[in-house]
Design an enzyme around this catalytic site. Structure first.
Site, PDB file in Angstrom:
ATOM      1  N   GLY A  11       0.994  -1.304   0.062  1.00 20.79           N
ATOM      2  CA  GLY A  11      -0.209   0.000   0.116  1.00 20.79           C
ATOM      3  C   GLY A  11       0.860   1.341   0.041  1.00 20.79           C
ATOM      4  N   ARG A  21      13.189  10.636  -3.359  1.00 24.22           N
ATOM      5  CA  ARG A  21      14.032  11.484  -3.626  1.00 24.22           C
ATOM      6  C   ARG A  21      15.299  11.451  -2.527  1.00 24.22           C
ATOM      7  NH1 ARG A  21      14.595  16.485  -1.067  1.00 24.22           N
ATOM      8  NH2 ARG A  21      15.230  18.268  -2.511  1.00 24.22           N
ATOM      9  N   ARG A  72       1.272  -5.510  -5.055  1.00 27.60           N
ATOM     10  CA  ARG A  72       1.442  -6.490  -3.857  1.00 27.60           C
ATOM     11  C   ARG A  72       1.707  -7.751  -5.000  1.00 27.60           C
ATOM     12  NH1 ARG A  72      -0.480  -3.944   0.628  1.00 27.60           N
ATOM     13  NH2 ARG A  72      -2.326  -2.928   0.557  1.00 27.60           N
ATOM     14  N   GLY A 102       5.880  -1.469   3.662  1.00 23.03           N
ATOM     15  CA  GLY A 102       5.257  -1.729   5.159  1.00 23.03           C
ATOM     16  C   GLY A 102       5.566  -3.144   5.199  1.00 23.03           C
ATOM     17  N   ASP A 103       4.933  -4.107   6.205  1.00 27.10           N
ATOM     18  CA  ASP A 103       5.226  -4.970   6.651  1.00 27.10           C
ATOM     19  C   ASP A 103       5.393  -6.312   5.619  1.00 27.10           C
ATOM     20  OD1 ASP A 103       5.060  -7.205   8.850  1.00 27.10           O
ATOM     21  OD2 ASP A 103       3.415  -7.921   7.740  1.00 27.10           O
ATOM     22  N   GLY A 104       4.379  -6.472   4.591  1.00 22.07           N
ATOM     23  CA  GLY A 104       4.671  -7.378   3.574  1.00 22.07           C
ATOM     24  C   GLY A 104       5.942  -6.947   2.856  1.00 22.07           C
ATOM     25  N   THR A 125       4.286   3.189   5.573  1.00 15.98           N
ATOM     26  CA  THR A 125       2.855   2.690   5.669  1.00 15.98           C
ATOM     27  C   THR A 125       2.076   3.612   6.219  1.00 15.98           C
ATOM     28  OG1 THR A 125       1.627   1.095   6.225  1.00 15.98           O
ATOM     29  CG2 THR A 125       3.688   1.223   7.220  1.00 15.98           C
ATOM     30  N   ILE A 126       0.874   4.073   5.973  1.00 15.51           N
ATOM     31  CA  ILE A 126      -0.111   4.740   6.953  1.00 15.51           C
ATOM     32  C   ILE A 126      -0.537   4.182   8.170  1.00 15.51           C
ATOM     33  CG2 ILE A 126      -1.096   6.049   5.216  1.00 15.51           C
ATOM     34  CD1 ILE A 126      -3.768   4.343   5.743  1.00 15.51           C
ATOM     35  N   ASP A 127      -0.073   2.708   8.161  1.00 16.24           N
ATOM     36  CA  ASP A 127      -0.742   1.831   9.521  1.00 16.24           C
ATOM     37  C   ASP A 127       0.296   2.127  10.637  1.00 16.24           C
ATOM     38  OD1 ASP A 127      -2.422   0.944   7.801  1.00 16.24           O
ATOM     39  OD2 ASP A 127      -1.675  -0.908   7.385  1.00 16.24           O
ATOM     40  N   ASP A 129       2.586   0.505  11.785  1.00 12.99           N
ATOM     41  CA  ASP A 129       2.547  -0.759  12.396  1.00 12.99           C
ATOM     42  C   ASP A 129       3.903  -1.811  12.160  1.00 12.99           C
ATOM     43  OD1 ASP A 129       2.199  -1.424   9.663  1.00 12.99           O
ATOM     44  OD2 ASP A 129       0.912  -2.883   9.888  1.00 12.99           O
ATOM     45  N   ARG A 162     -26.508  13.836  16.008  1.00 13.30           N
ATOM     46  CA  ARG A 162     -26.328  12.479  15.488  1.00 13.30           C
ATOM     47  C   ARG A 162     -24.920  12.060  16.044  1.00 13.30           C
ATOM     48  NH1 ARG A 162     -27.682  13.128   9.146  1.00 13.30           N
ATOM     49  NH2 ARG A 162     -29.899  12.606   9.354  1.00 13.30           N
ATOM     50  N   GLY A 170      -5.908   0.884   8.864  1.00  9.11           N
ATOM     51  CA  GLY A 170      -4.767   0.533   9.880  1.00  9.11           C
ATOM     52  C   GLY A 170      -4.383  -1.176  10.096  1.00  9.11           C
ATOM     53  N   ARG A 171      -5.221  -1.836   8.913  1.00  9.56           N
ATOM     54  CA  ARG A 171      -5.208  -3.230   8.842  1.00  9.56           C
ATOM     55  C   ARG A 171      -5.400  -3.811  10.331  1.00  9.56           C
ATOM     56  NH1 ARG A 171      -3.257  -6.005   4.496  1.00  9.56           N
ATOM     57  NH2 ARG A 171      -2.396  -4.138   3.639  1.00  9.56           N
ATOM     58  N   HIS A 249      -9.651   4.930   1.237  1.00  6.82           N
ATOM     59  CA  HIS A 249      -8.464   4.948   0.673  1.00  6.82           C
ATOM     60  C   HIS A 249      -8.225   6.517   0.511  1.00  6.82           C
ATOM     61  CE1 HIS A 249      -8.840   0.791  -0.361  1.00  6.82           C
ATOM     62  NE2 HIS A 249      -7.555   0.737  -0.686  1.00  6.82           N
ATOM     63  N   ARG A 252      -4.985   7.293   2.356  1.00  9.23           N
ATOM     64  CA  ARG A 252      -3.670   6.947   1.529  1.00  9.23           C
ATOM     65  C   ARG A 252      -3.014   7.922   0.834  1.00  9.23           C
ATOM     66  NH1 ARG A 252      -3.905   0.829   0.558  1.00  9.23           N
ATOM     67  NH2 ARG A 252      -3.307   1.280  -1.498  1.00  9.23           N
TER      68      ARG A 252
HETATM   69  O1  F6P Z   1      -1.607  -1.125   4.644  1.00 12.24           O
HETATM   70  C1  F6P Z   1      -2.190  -0.068   4.053  1.00 12.24           C
HETATM   71  C2  F6P Z   1      -3.496  -0.319   3.936  1.00 12.24           C
HETATM   72  O2  F6P Z   1      -4.069   0.884   3.525  1.00 12.24           O
HETATM   73  C3  F6P Z   1      -4.290  -0.756   5.169  1.00 12.24           C
HETATM   74  O3  F6P Z   1      -4.774   0.340   6.209  1.00 12.24           O
HETATM   75  C4  F6P Z   1      -5.521  -1.246   4.691  1.00 12.24           C
HETATM   76  O4  F6P Z   1      -6.081  -2.482   5.364  1.00 12.24           O
HETATM   77  C5  F6P Z   1      -4.946  -1.916   3.275  1.00 12.24           C
HETATM   78  O5  F6P Z   1      -3.713  -1.189   2.910  1.00 12.24           O
HETATM   79  C6  F6P Z   1      -5.791  -1.993   1.920  1.00 12.24           C
HETATM   80  O6  F6P Z   1      -5.286  -2.463   0.916  1.00 12.24           O
HETATM   81  P1  F6P Z   1      -5.842  -2.354  -0.392  1.00 12.24           P
HETATM   82  O7  F6P Z   1      -5.285  -0.929  -0.961  1.00 12.24           O
HETATM   83  O8  F6P Z   1      -5.051  -3.642  -1.129  1.00 12.24           O
HETATM   84  O9  F6P Z   1      -7.314  -2.184  -0.500  1.00 12.24           O
END
Ligand code: F6P
Length: 319
Positions: A11, A21, A72, A102-104, A125-127, A129, A162, A170-171, A249, A252
């Protein structure tokens, strides 16, 4: 070391361009050639590789997304895929690789290091994590996007009295929900790292309603479950008019904040410094505002934790 490669994977996150850069300019400053690898590990396996010059990374520091594109790749999780990637790197005479993601993406970098290929990971990564760094590139921008959206939602929430459930990304991690929830003064923050009881959520809502609150914000991390379902249950059980917004999204994208641009510049340059010092199989990070590096496998073996004190504070401040 004469030539390095750089790719972004998984992501995307705002600030990745600033990191690209920094890597390119820092390397060229030290007379090292840089090759951009397009579409992450997918592009690596297919030889989608091109030389980058100083000017190739001009006018991108303020742009979201990644000029190298991202993907990915399931194939790169296999040993054959990794060897295919290394073959391409050798074909282009690339001595080492910087991976931003990120992690992957870090799992892929770890595999390359295990095959003996010098690789450095930069956390993007925005997460937020990734263990081994207090902050990842893109997290701050995503937070500001959430805050901007919630401030707007708050206006209409007040007009109509409301309750709003806001589902954020954030996965499996609750950092975006926790930080944005604290910054937004959310009544309740639900994150996967901490359990929750619906009774408690409802009691908090009722308490606020009874003392005349005009609206309530409930911040839900996607790792907890569906915001739509949670909103439905609140509407039924609390009998409060409830709406849900899934921010998705938009979190992101956008121009990176100053903080993300600076972080990306520092981490990108640090990655090149490590390679210049002959280090490999590492990730760069920031801890207590100091640049640090860790073995990638050691960092990935750790579990990501949210700031428990901050979680408790958010509860105290939203009584
Ligand atoms: O890891 C970044 C992220 O935006 C997570 O927060 C989210 O769960 C995932 O990627 C969404 O993935 P995709 O863009 O493949 O739908």
């Amino acid at each position: 070391m004469k030539r390095i490669g750089i790719l972004t994977s998984g992501g995307d996150s705002p600030g990745m361009n600033a990191a690209i850069r920094a890597v390119v300019r820092k390397a060229i400053y030290h007379d090292i050639e840089v090759f951009g690898i397009y579409y992450g590990y997918h592009g690596l396996m297919n030889g989608n590789i091109e030389k980058l010059e100083i000017g190739s990374v001009g006018d991108i520091i303020h742009r979201g997304g990644t000029m190298l594109y991202s993907a990915r790749s399931e194939e790169f999780k296999t040993s054959e895929g990794q060897k295919k990637g290394i073959e391409q790197l050798e074909k282009f005479g690339i001595d080492a690789l910087v991976v931003i993601g990120g992690d992957g993406s870090f799992q892929g970098a770890k595999k390359l290091a295990e095959h003996g290929y010098p690789t450095i990971g930069v956390p993007g990564t925005i997460d937020n994590d990734i263990p081994g760094t207090d902050f990842t590139i893109g997290f701050d921008t995503a937070l500001n996007t959430v805050i901007d959206a919630v401030d707007k939602i708050r206006d209409t929430a007040t007009s109509h009295e409301r309750t709003y459930v806001i589902e954020v990304m954030g996965r499996d991690a609750g950092d975006i929900a926790l930080w944005a929830g604290l910054a937004d003064g959310a009544e309740t923050i639900l994150i996967p790292e901490e359990g929750y009881s619906m009774e408690d959520v409802l009691a908090r809502l009722k308490r606020g309603h009874d003392r005349g609150k005009k609206h309530s914000i409930i911040m839900v991390a996607e790792g907890v479950g569906s915001g739509v379902e949670i909103a439905k249950e609140i509407q039924e059980r609390a009998n409060l008019e409830t709406r849900v917004t899934v921010l998705g999204h938009i979190q992101r994208g956008g121009s990176p904040t100053a903080s993300d641009r600076v972080l990306a510049s520092r981490l990108g340059a640090k990655a090149v410094e490590l390679l210049l010092n002959g280090e490999a199989g590492k990730m760069v990070g920031i801890e207590k505002n100091e640049l640090v590096s860790h073995d990638i496998d050691e960092a990935l073996a750790r579990e990501h934790v949210v700031d428990k004190d901050m979680y408790n504070l958010s509860k105290e401040l939203s009584i």
